[in-house]
Design a protein around this motif. Sequence first.
Motif, PDB file in Angstrom:
ATOM      1  N   VAL A  84      -3.686  -0.362  -8.703  1.00  0.00           N
ATOM      2  CA  VAL A  84      -3.435  -1.689  -8.133  1.00  0.00           C
ATOM      3  C   VAL A  84      -3.355  -1.606  -6.609  1.00  0.00           C
ATOM      4  N   ILE A  85      -2.702  -0.580  -6.093  1.00  0.00           N
ATOM      5  CA  ILE A  85      -2.609  -0.419  -4.638  1.00  0.00           C
ATOM      6  C   ILE A  85      -4.003  -0.251  -4.037  1.00  0.00           C
ATOM      7  N   MET A  86      -4.872   0.516  -4.698  1.00  0.00           N
ATOM      8  CA  MET A  86      -6.239   0.692  -4.195  1.00  0.00           C
ATOM      9  C   MET A  86      -6.982  -0.635  -4.150  1.00  0.00           C
ATOM     10  N   ILE A  87      -6.822  -1.435  -5.198  1.00  0.00           N
ATOM     11  CA  ILE A  87      -7.508  -2.731  -5.245  1.00  0.00           C
ATOM     12  C   ILE A  87      -7.008  -3.637  -4.121  1.00  0.00           C
ATOM     13  N   VAL A  88      -5.705  -3.657  -3.901  1.00  0.00           N
ATOM     14  CA  VAL A  88      -5.145  -4.456  -2.811  1.00  0.00           C
ATOM     15  C   VAL A  88      -5.650  -3.935  -1.459  1.00  0.00           C
ATOM     16  N   ALA A  89      -5.751  -2.604  -1.333  1.00  0.00           N
ATOM     17  CA  ALA A  89      -6.190  -1.990  -0.069  1.00  0.00           C
ATOM     18  C   ALA A  89      -7.644  -2.329   0.268  1.00  0.00           C
ATOM     19  N   ALA A  90      -8.391  -2.814  -0.695  1.00  0.00           N
ATOM     20  CA  ALA A  90      -9.759  -3.249  -0.411  1.00  0.00           C
ATOM     21  C   ALA A  90      -9.759  -4.514   0.448  1.00  0.00           C
ATOM     22  N   TYR A  91      -8.668  -5.269   0.389  1.00  0.00           N
ATOM     23  CA  TYR A  91      -8.569  -6.530   1.132  1.00  0.00           C
ATOM     24  C   TYR A  91      -7.605  -6.448   2.312  1.00  0.00           C
ATOM     25  N   ILE A  92      -6.610  -5.581   2.225  1.00  0.00           N
ATOM     26  CA  ILE A  92      -5.687  -5.342   3.336  1.00  0.00           C
ATOM     27  C   ILE A  92      -6.039  -3.941   3.827  1.00  0.00           C
ATOM     28  N   ARG A  93      -7.024  -3.895   4.700  1.00  0.00           N
ATOM     29  CA  ARG A  93      -7.678  -2.626   5.030  1.00  0.00           C
ATOM     30  C   ARG A  93      -6.927  -1.832   6.090  1.00  0.00           C
ATOM     31  N   GLY A  94      -6.711  -0.578   5.758  1.00  0.00           N
ATOM     32  CA  GLY A  94      -6.078   0.378   6.663  1.00  0.00           C
ATOM     33  C   GLY A  94      -6.658   1.752   6.379  1.00  0.00           C
ATOM     34  N   ARG A  95      -5.808   2.754   6.454  1.00  0.00           N
ATOM     35  CA  ARG A  95      -6.280   4.127   6.238  1.00  0.00           C
ATOM     36  C   ARG A  95      -6.633   4.404   4.786  1.00  0.00           C
ATOM     37  N   ILE A  96      -5.994   3.721   3.866  1.00  0.00           N
ATOM     38  CA  ILE A  96      -6.373   3.873   2.452  1.00  0.00           C
ATOM     39  C   ILE A  96      -7.832   3.463   2.294  1.00  0.00           C
ATOM     40  N   TYR A  97      -8.182   2.352   2.902  1.00  0.00           N
ATOM     41  CA  TYR A  97      -9.556   1.859   2.838  1.00  0.00           C
ATOM     42  C   TYR A  97     -10.536   2.852   3.451  1.00  0.00           C
ATOM     43  N   VAL A 158      -1.910   1.991   9.833  1.00  0.00           N
ATOM     44  CA  VAL A 158      -0.912   2.338   8.829  1.00  0.00           C
ATOM     45  C   VAL A 158      -0.100   1.110   8.404  1.00  0.00           C
ATOM     46  N   GLY A 159       0.104   0.176   9.308  1.00  0.00           N
ATOM     47  CA  GLY A 159       0.846  -1.042   8.957  1.00  0.00           C
ATOM     48  C   GLY A 159       0.183  -1.784   7.806  1.00  0.00           C
ATOM     49  N   ASN A 160      -1.145  -1.842   7.806  1.00  0.00           N
ATOM     50  CA  ASN A 160      -1.857  -2.478   6.696  1.00  0.00           C
ATOM     51  C   ASN A 160      -1.663  -1.696   5.406  1.00  0.00           C
ATOM     52  N   VAL A 165       0.667  -1.327   0.032  1.00  0.00           N
ATOM     53  CA  VAL A 165       1.545  -0.684  -0.953  1.00  0.00           C
ATOM     54  C   VAL A 165       2.594  -1.671  -1.453  1.00  0.00           C
ATOM     55  N   VAL A 166       3.220  -2.414  -0.550  1.00  0.00           N
ATOM     56  CA  VAL A 166       4.247  -3.392  -0.964  1.00  0.00           C
ATOM     57  C   VAL A 166       3.633  -4.459  -1.865  1.00  0.00           C
TER      58      VAL A 166
END
Length: 191
Positions: A84-97, A158-160, A165-166
């Motif tokens: 779920v965090i990965m899916i969210v990170a696709a739209y709230i892009r940061g280092r995970i993205y 990193v803020g994104n 994550v939240v």
Amino acid sequence: MMVVGLVLFLGAHVFTTRREARAQVIAKLGEAPYKLAYTVVALAGLVLIVWGFAQYRNNGGWIQVWTPPKALKHINLALMLPAVIMIVAAYIRGRIYTTLKHPMLAGVKLWAFGHLLSNGDLGGMILFGSILAWAVFDRISLKRRADAGGPPIPVGGVGNDVIAVVVGVIVYAALAFAFHPVVLGIPVIGN
């Protein structure tokens, strides 16, 4: 109905990988009508998937192929949080993205794989196996495409990631405590 939904939902998504055919349809219809048609087909497919799977589960059509050990259900529950965090990170892009390049597809693959582990019935295998196969296909197709295929969303730092994550934890909790037991009738916590 679930299979019809999968054909519609995944068919629409596979069509987008056929860039020349997609461009021809957009040239004929226009971008807004194409996006509207795509959205209607994909949403209809999603509704039919959920409705068809619920019908399959509740109307005696259940076909058990194998019985997963209870540990696999716990592993699936654990895999869903990063998915779920990965899916969210696709739209709230940061280092995970930037690390994963395609976190939506990585999250969908992890979600489908986890659900394949914990569901030993034929309907679950068809549903989650189809989605896993599509996500693998789409990732391969992205490597071969000239365009990125996604909207130009700015990449932050990193803020994104903290926000992703939240939000991911909140969505995970909603899926586990509300969506699965209330909408699907499948309790996942304490089961």
